[in-house]
Design a protein around this motif. Structure first.
Motif, PDB file in Angstrom:
ATOM      1  N   PHE A 112       0.827  -1.203   0.000  1.00  0.00           N
ATOM      2  CA  PHE A 112       0.000   0.000   0.000  1.00  0.00           C
ATOM      3  C   PHE A 112       0.864   1.256   0.000  1.00  0.00           C
ATOM      4  O   PHE A 112       0.528   2.259  -0.653  1.00  0.00           O
ATOM      5  N   HIS A 113       1.961   1.194   0.733  1.00  0.00           N
ATOM      6  CA  HIS A 113       2.869   2.336   0.789  1.00  0.00           C
ATOM      7  C   HIS A 113       3.445   2.626  -0.590  1.00  0.00           C
ATOM      8  O   HIS A 113       3.474   3.777  -1.059  1.00  0.00           O
ATOM      9  N   GLU A 114       3.907   1.577  -1.263  1.00  0.00           N
ATOM     10  CA  GLU A 114       4.456   1.754  -2.604  1.00  0.00           C
ATOM     11  C   GLU A 114       3.379   2.194  -3.588  1.00  0.00           C
ATOM     12  O   GLU A 114       3.639   3.002  -4.488  1.00  0.00           O
ATOM     13  N   LEU A 115       2.160   1.695  -3.408  1.00  0.00           N
ATOM     14  CA  LEU A 115       1.068   2.077  -4.292  1.00  0.00           C
ATOM     15  C   LEU A 115       0.753   3.568  -4.173  1.00  0.00           C
ATOM     16  O   LEU A 115       0.464   4.234  -5.183  1.00  0.00           O
ATOM     17  N   ALA A 116       0.823   4.102  -2.966  1.00  0.00           N
ATOM     18  CA  ALA A 116       0.579   5.539  -2.780  1.00  0.00           C
ATOM     19  C   ALA A 116       1.612   6.368  -3.543  1.00  0.00           C
ATOM     20  O   ALA A 116       1.267   7.382  -4.169  1.00  0.00           O
ATOM     21  N   PHE A 117       2.870   5.928  -3.520  1.00  0.00           N
ATOM     22  CA  PHE A 117       3.909   6.645  -4.265  1.00  0.00           C
ATOM     23  C   PHE A 117       3.689   6.511  -5.766  1.00  0.00           C
ATOM     24  O   PHE A 117       3.854   7.488  -6.524  1.00  0.00           O
ATOM     25  N   TYR A 118       3.318   5.328  -6.234  1.00  0.00           N
ATOM     26  CA  TYR A 118       3.070   5.144  -7.659  1.00  0.00           C
ATOM     27  C   TYR A 118       1.928   6.040  -8.146  1.00  0.00           C
ATOM     28  O   TYR A 118       1.985   6.596  -9.249  1.00  0.00           O
ATOM     29  N   LEU A 119       0.898   6.166  -7.313  1.00  0.00           N
ATOM     30  CA  LEU A 119      -0.218   7.039  -7.672  1.00  0.00           C
ATOM     31  C   LEU A 119       0.220   8.496  -7.758  1.00  0.00           C
ATOM     32  O   LEU A 119      -0.210   9.242  -8.653  1.00  0.00           O
ATOM     33  N   MET A 120       1.084   8.921  -6.853  1.00  0.00           N
ATOM     34  CA  MET A 120       1.572  10.300  -6.902  1.00  0.00           C
ATOM     35  C   MET A 120       2.459  10.524  -8.122  1.00  0.00           C
ATOM     36  O   MET A 120       2.384  11.588  -8.764  1.00  0.00           O
ATOM     37  N   LEU A 140      -2.952  12.112  -1.204  1.00  0.00           N
ATOM     38  CA  LEU A 140      -2.087  10.946  -1.424  1.00  0.00           C
ATOM     39  C   LEU A 140      -0.786  11.084  -0.638  1.00  0.00           C
ATOM     40  O   LEU A 140      -0.260  10.099  -0.112  1.00  0.00           O
ATOM     41  N   GLY A 141      -0.271  12.323  -0.567  1.00  0.00           N
ATOM     42  CA  GLY A 141       0.931  12.537   0.238  1.00  0.00           C
ATOM     43  C   GLY A 141       0.671  12.256   1.702  1.00  0.00           C
ATOM     44  O   GLY A 141       1.517  11.669   2.394  1.00  0.00           O
ATOM     45  N   LEU A 142      -0.485  12.665   2.191  1.00  0.00           N
ATOM     46  CA  LEU A 142      -0.846  12.379   3.580  1.00  0.00           C
ATOM     47  C   LEU A 142      -1.001  10.880   3.810  1.00  0.00           C
ATOM     48  O   LEU A 142      -0.574  10.357   4.849  1.00  0.00           O
ATOM     49  N   LEU A 143      -1.589  10.192   2.828  1.00  0.00           N
ATOM     50  CA  LEU A 143      -1.710   8.739   2.942  1.00  0.00           C
ATOM     51  C   LEU A 143      -0.332   8.083   3.003  1.00  0.00           C
ATOM     52  O   LEU A 143      -0.096   7.182   3.826  1.00  0.00           O
ATOM     53  N   GLY A 144       0.582   8.542   2.148  1.00  0.00           N
ATOM     54  CA  GLY A 144       1.943   8.001   2.191  1.00  0.00           C
ATOM     55  C   GLY A 144       2.634   8.290   3.510  1.00  0.00           C
ATOM     56  O   GLY A 144       3.394   7.459   4.029  1.00  0.00           O
ATOM     57  N   THR A 145       2.357   9.455   4.089  1.00  0.00           N
ATOM     58  CA  THR A 145       2.928   9.806   5.385  1.00  0.00           C
ATOM     59  C   THR A 145       2.424   8.878   6.481  1.00  0.00           C
ATOM     60  O   THR A 145       3.193   8.374   7.316  1.00  0.00           O
ATOM     61  N   ILE A 146       1.124   8.636   6.488  1.00  0.00           N
ATOM     62  CA  ILE A 146       0.540   7.751   7.499  1.00  0.00           C
ATOM     63  C   ILE A 146       1.099   6.339   7.380  1.00  0.00           C
ATOM     64  O   ILE A 146       1.469   5.703   8.384  1.00  0.00           O
ATOM     65  N   LEU A 147       1.195   5.843   6.136  1.00  0.00           N
ATOM     66  CA  LEU A 147       1.737   4.498   5.940  1.00  0.00           C
ATOM     67  C   LEU A 147       3.207   4.435   6.332  1.00  0.00           C
ATOM     68  O   LEU A 147       3.671   3.419   6.866  1.00  0.00           O
ATOM     69  N   GLY A 148       3.952   5.529   6.070  1.00  0.00           N
ATOM     70  CA  GLY A 148       5.356   5.549   6.491  1.00  0.00           C
ATOM     71  C   GLY A 148       5.499   5.530   8.000  1.00  0.00           C
ATOM     72  O   GLY A 148       6.382   4.870   8.548  1.00  0.00           O
ATOM     73  N   ILE A 149       4.638   6.245   8.704  1.00  0.00           N
ATOM     74  CA  ILE A 149       4.678   6.237  10.166  1.00  0.00           C
ATOM     75  C   ILE A 149       4.305   4.867  10.707  1.00  0.00           C
ATOM     76  O   ILE A 149       4.886   4.369  11.688  1.00  0.00           O
TER      77      ILE A 149
END
Length: 222
Positions: free
Chosen positions: A12-20, A125-134
């Protein structure tokens, strides 16, 4: 089971980056395509506006440089000039020209909804990536504690990078979106001027009436 959950979170984390990244690529495409379209359309509108004098009543009377390539302003002018001599009243001409303008002005808004959506979605999407990174960081702390600070720092860095990437995409997209809105207003103003200038001249009914009056005058003099 825990390993499967960790793999899913990483996916999911990688998917958020791919979407961005996809949003960034799509935004660049829209910016380049709309930028070229607006520049060309504005140049054509200004050129046709200068060439549209009262004497021009047909498209063939315009300079060849302005009619050799299709453009939105040329379509507007061509439609009005082609039909205005077939109309029998000024009211019909006004209604027809307004319908042509309404039918063609929507083209300037084409694809801008994509850029508007990206401006809204990129920070989310950036916020989603931040949450998944945390979340990844907390999982690393739960597994190794504080014995591996490098892994913890990597998770925090990834989270911050996701936030920065989302905000950066949104800022760039917002800048060009607002700039395009200003271009749209200028193009629409020139299209309205072209519409008014293309309507100058007598419609069919008025030409017939003028000819009848001239003929009556000749008969009276005779």
């Amino acid at each position: 089971m825990r390993r499967e959950v960790n793999m899913n979170m990483q996916l999911f984390h990688e998917l958020a980056f791919y979407l961005m990244y996809a949003c960034a690529a799509l935004a660049i495409f829209v910016i380049v395509e709309r930028g070229l379209f607006f520049n060309y359309t504005l140049r054509q509108a200004i050129g046709l506006e200068k060439a549209m004098t009262h004497a021009v009543q047909h498209v063939q009377e315009l300079p060849a440089a302005l009619t050799s390539r299709a453009s939105l302003p040329l379509t507007l002018v061509s439609d009005i000039l082609a039909e205005k001599h077939q109309l029998t009243s000024e009211k019909d001409l006004q209604d027809f020209s307004e319908s042509v303008y309404i039918a063609n002005r929507g083209e300037v808004q084409h694809r801008l909804w994509i850029l508007d959506t990206i401006v809204t979605a990129a920070p989310l999407l950036g916020l989603l990536g931040t949450i998944l990174g945390i979340i990844d960081t907390f999982k690393a702390l739960a597994v190794s504690g504080v014995s591996d600070p490098g892994q913890v720092s990597q998770g925090i860095g990834t989270a911050l990078y996701a936030t920065a990437l989302g905000i950066g995409i949104a800022v760039v997209g917002m800048f060009f979106f607002n700039m395009f809105q200003e271009r749209i207003e200028r193009i629409n103003d020139h299209l309205k001027v072209l519409m008014l200038r293309a309507c100058v001249g007598r419609v069919a009914g008025h030409d017939t009436k003028a000819a009848a009056l001239a003929e009556a005058g000749k008969l009276h003099l005779a």
